[in-house]
Design a protein around this motif. Sequence first.
Motif, PDB file in Angstrom:
ATOM      1  N   ALA A  55      -9.556   7.614   6.325  1.00  0.00           N
ATOM      2  CA  ALA A  55      -8.225   7.113   6.658  1.00  0.00           C
ATOM      3  C   ALA A  55      -7.690   6.216   5.551  1.00  0.00           C
ATOM      4  CB  ALA A  55      -8.267   6.364   7.988  1.00  0.00           C
ATOM      5  N   LEU A  56      -8.569   5.461   4.922  1.00  0.00           N
ATOM      6  CA  LEU A  56      -8.181   4.619   3.795  1.00  0.00           C
ATOM      7  C   LEU A  56      -7.719   5.486   2.625  1.00  0.00           C
ATOM      8  CD1 LEU A  56      -8.278   1.503   3.462  1.00  0.00           C
ATOM      9  CD2 LEU A  56     -10.448   1.801   2.261  1.00  0.00           C
ATOM     10  N   ASP A  57      -8.466   6.545   2.347  1.00  0.00           N
ATOM     11  CA  ASP A  57      -8.093   7.461   1.274  1.00  0.00           C
ATOM     12  C   ASP A  57      -6.728   8.093   1.541  1.00  0.00           C
ATOM     13  OD1 ASP A  57     -10.508   6.916   0.081  1.00  0.00           O
ATOM     14  OD2 ASP A  57     -11.504   8.738   0.822  1.00  0.00           O
ATOM     15  N   GLU A  58      -6.449   8.395   2.782  1.00  0.00           N
ATOM     16  CA  GLU A  58      -5.165   8.994   3.129  1.00  0.00           C
ATOM     17  C   GLU A  58      -4.019   8.008   2.902  1.00  0.00           C
ATOM     18  OE1 GLU A  58      -2.903  11.018   6.999  1.00  0.00           O
ATOM     19  OE2 GLU A  58      -5.038  10.516   7.089  1.00  0.00           O
ATOM     20  N   LEU A  59      -4.228   6.754   3.274  1.00  0.00           N
ATOM     21  CA  LEU A  59      -3.214   5.719   3.087  1.00  0.00           C
ATOM     22  C   LEU A  59      -2.898   5.526   1.606  1.00  0.00           C
ATOM     23  CD1 LEU A  59      -1.829   3.579   5.126  1.00  0.00           C
ATOM     24  CD2 LEU A  59      -3.404   1.945   4.081  1.00  0.00           C
ATOM     25  N   ILE A  60      -3.963   5.487   0.798  1.00  0.00           N
ATOM     26  CA  ILE A  60      -3.788   5.295  -0.641  1.00  0.00           C
ATOM     27  C   ILE A  60      -3.197   6.546  -1.290  1.00  0.00           C
ATOM     28  CG2 ILE A  60      -5.016   4.889  -2.803  1.00  0.00           C
ATOM     29  CD1 ILE A  60      -7.032   3.211  -1.129  1.00  0.00           C
ATOM     30  N   GLY A  61      -3.655   7.709  -0.851  1.00  0.00           N
ATOM     31  CA  GLY A  61      -3.123   8.958  -1.393  1.00  0.00           C
ATOM     32  C   GLY A  61      -1.636   9.099  -1.162  1.00  0.00           C
ATOM     33  N   ARG A 381      -6.046  -1.498   7.656  1.00  0.00           N
ATOM     34  CA  ARG A 381      -6.553  -0.907   6.407  1.00  0.00           C
ATOM     35  C   ARG A 381      -5.946  -1.593   5.184  1.00  0.00           C
ATOM     36  NH1 ARG A 381      -6.747   3.258  10.118  1.00  0.00           N
ATOM     37  NH2 ARG A 381      -8.868   4.108  10.304  1.00  0.00           N
ATOM     38  N   LEU A 382      -4.703  -2.050   5.285  1.00  0.00           N
ATOM     39  CA  LEU A 382      -4.129  -2.822   4.184  1.00  0.00           C
ATOM     40  C   LEU A 382      -4.902  -4.127   3.984  1.00  0.00           C
ATOM     41  CD1 LEU A 382      -0.316  -2.248   4.793  1.00  0.00           C
ATOM     42  CD2 LEU A 382      -1.574  -1.663   2.709  1.00  0.00           C
ATOM     43  N   GLU A 383      -5.266  -4.773   5.076  1.00  0.00           N
ATOM     44  CA  GLU A 383      -6.056  -5.998   4.956  1.00  0.00           C
ATOM     45  C   GLU A 383      -7.410  -5.706   4.310  1.00  0.00           C
ATOM     46  OE1 GLU A 383      -4.976  -8.856   5.342  1.00  0.00           O
ATOM     47  OE2 GLU A 383      -3.587  -9.052   7.041  1.00  0.00           O
ATOM     48  N   LEU A 384      -7.989  -4.564   4.637  1.00  0.00           N
ATOM     49  CA  LEU A 384      -9.257  -4.178   4.037  1.00  0.00           C
ATOM     50  C   LEU A 384      -9.092  -3.942   2.535  1.00  0.00           C
ATOM     51  CD1 LEU A 384     -12.236  -3.393   4.318  1.00  0.00           C
ATOM     52  CD2 LEU A 384     -11.486  -1.069   4.911  1.00  0.00           C
ATOM     53  N   ILE A 385      -8.007  -3.277   2.160  1.00  0.00           N
ATOM     54  CA  ILE A 385      -7.759  -3.058   0.736  1.00  0.00           C
ATOM     55  C   ILE A 385      -7.643  -4.387   0.008  1.00  0.00           C
ATOM     56  CG2 ILE A 385      -6.090  -2.181  -0.946  1.00  0.00           C
ATOM     57  CD1 ILE A 385      -5.413   0.042   1.059  1.00  0.00           C
ATOM     58  N   PHE A 395       0.627  -2.618  -4.064  1.00  0.00           N
ATOM     59  CA  PHE A 395       1.247  -1.318  -4.317  1.00  0.00           C
ATOM     60  C   PHE A 395       1.310  -0.476  -3.051  1.00  0.00           C
ATOM     61  CE2 PHE A 395       0.000   3.153  -5.561  1.00  0.00           C
ATOM     62  CZ  PHE A 395       1.291   3.584  -5.823  1.00  0.00           C
ATOM     63  N   VAL A 396       0.189  -0.339  -2.355  1.00  0.00           N
ATOM     64  CA  VAL A 396       0.153   0.513  -1.162  1.00  0.00           C
ATOM     65  C   VAL A 396       1.048  -0.066  -0.072  1.00  0.00           C
ATOM     66  CG1 VAL A 396      -1.336   1.477   0.637  1.00  0.00           C
ATOM     67  CG2 VAL A 396      -2.140   1.388  -1.734  1.00  0.00           C
ATOM     68  N   LEU A 397       1.050  -1.378   0.078  1.00  0.00           N
ATOM     69  CA  LEU A 397       1.926  -2.020   1.052  1.00  0.00           C
ATOM     70  C   LEU A 397       3.389  -1.659   0.791  1.00  0.00           C
ATOM     71  CD1 LEU A 397       2.659  -4.152   3.248  1.00  0.00           C
ATOM     72  CD2 LEU A 397       2.530  -5.886   1.442  1.00  0.00           C
ATOM     73  N   LYS A 398       3.823  -1.790  -0.441  1.00  0.00           N
ATOM     74  CA  LYS A 398       5.231  -1.523  -0.761  1.00  0.00           C
ATOM     75  C   LYS A 398       5.593  -0.057  -0.569  1.00  0.00           C
ATOM     76  CE  LYS A 398       5.755  -5.343  -4.020  1.00  0.00           C
ATOM     77  NZ  LYS A 398       5.647  -5.719  -5.446  1.00  0.00           N
ATOM     78  N   ARG A 399       4.653   0.825  -0.830  1.00  0.00           N
ATOM     79  CA  ARG A 399       4.934   2.253  -0.662  1.00  0.00           C
ATOM     80  C   ARG A 399       5.046   2.643   0.803  1.00  0.00           C
ATOM     81  NH1 ARG A 399       6.976   5.978  -2.728  1.00  0.00           N
ATOM     82  NH2 ARG A 399       5.386   7.547  -3.163  1.00  0.00           N
TER      83      ARG A 399
END
Length: 424
Positions: A55-61, A381-385, A395-399
């Motif tokens: 799920a983390l990979d999907e969020l970042i992808g 997952r953002l907190e984990l990142i 970056f992921v948060l803004k996207r």
Amino acid sequence: MKRERLPTDDARRRSRRRFLLGGAAIGGTALAACMSLGSATLFNSCRARLPADAALDELIGFAWQGIDPAEFVDCHVHLVGTGDSGSGIEVNPQMESLFHPLQYAQRLFYLNAGCVHNAPGRVDASYLERMQNLVDGLRPGAKLLLLAFERAYDEQGRPDFKRSSFYLPNAYAQAVVQRHPQYFEWAASIHPYRSDCVEELAAAVRGGARAVKWLPPAMAIDPSSPRCDRFYQALAQHDLPLITHAGEEKAVHGAELEALGNPLLLRRALDHGVRVVVAHCASLGMAADLDRGPHAAPVACFDLFARMMGEARYAKLLFADISALTLRNRPPETLRVLLEREEWHARLLNGSDYPLPGVVPLILPADLAARGLLPASAVARLELIREHNPLLFDFVLKRHLSSNGHRFPPGVFATRRFFDRRTA
């Protein structure tokens, strides 16, 4: 010609021993935020590799969709340190004094944010190593634009050491990039009141500088002064953009001339043909509406910025970075406007204001989700990142931000070409 008074060797050594991230021109609300969070996590855990998680990979992808990493340059990253490596960094002693509690607290949070709080004697090197580790956690080709930071100067063009919060030399920023070109680019910082400002700019261009960075209230720069004209002419000739703070300044306590953060003062640079990047979209504070006279009532700085963005004559000159917009002290309405004003998106540039994303209390994904700006499913997952990589977190948060179906498009994060000089 009189020689400028420079700090003594003893003063330089004392400055280098000060355990402070000199140069972190970042949000000054950490202390208040901590008080309001109670028992919540306050500090950056400074971990490294992300755990395996589909799920983390999907969020970042999703965040990287449509973005070529080779075009990704985070345009607002603070190169900081203490000077313990001989870098020449100088720090105002107020930043380590308990008689200045807000600045003292900021120092502690910034040290933790950059993961150098346990590195006495090698803060400069540890900070760089941590940034390289974080870039490795992005994708190959991604880079950071490191910002030098000039001293304050007086009206006679002399360095004002007493009113300078810190100083990070251009030579150090340039040397870091020369040693690590796969990770970094750099922006010079040059005071326009210096008698040699045009020559310094030419030297910075030869050294590969991609921009010039100002923080007028702290550096005692009036962007509307005729004293800046020759520097603006040189900037336009070199086609180097000016990244400049506008709006209220919360962190840097140097000259403290808040009126110099008025976005309307930047008209003079724009009228000289300079490409101006307004840091943080002028998203904090009030300033006099100088378009209506010197004694006009104050207006929100963001509204003055928006007025200038709407003027056709500045369509190819006025830009802004989106750093710090997710901070708790920024009005969420500002973020909504920026997400929904799609006609501005081609003029917005991504910046993280690192190490700010590592100051845990300043950005709360759960608050953004509660306001409908972020999917609730992304919060954990953002907190984990962030525990592992604050740059990737930013970056992921803004996207994943959205307002009424509008998002920041991939082009906001593909900034490299903006910093390519067209008049090489």
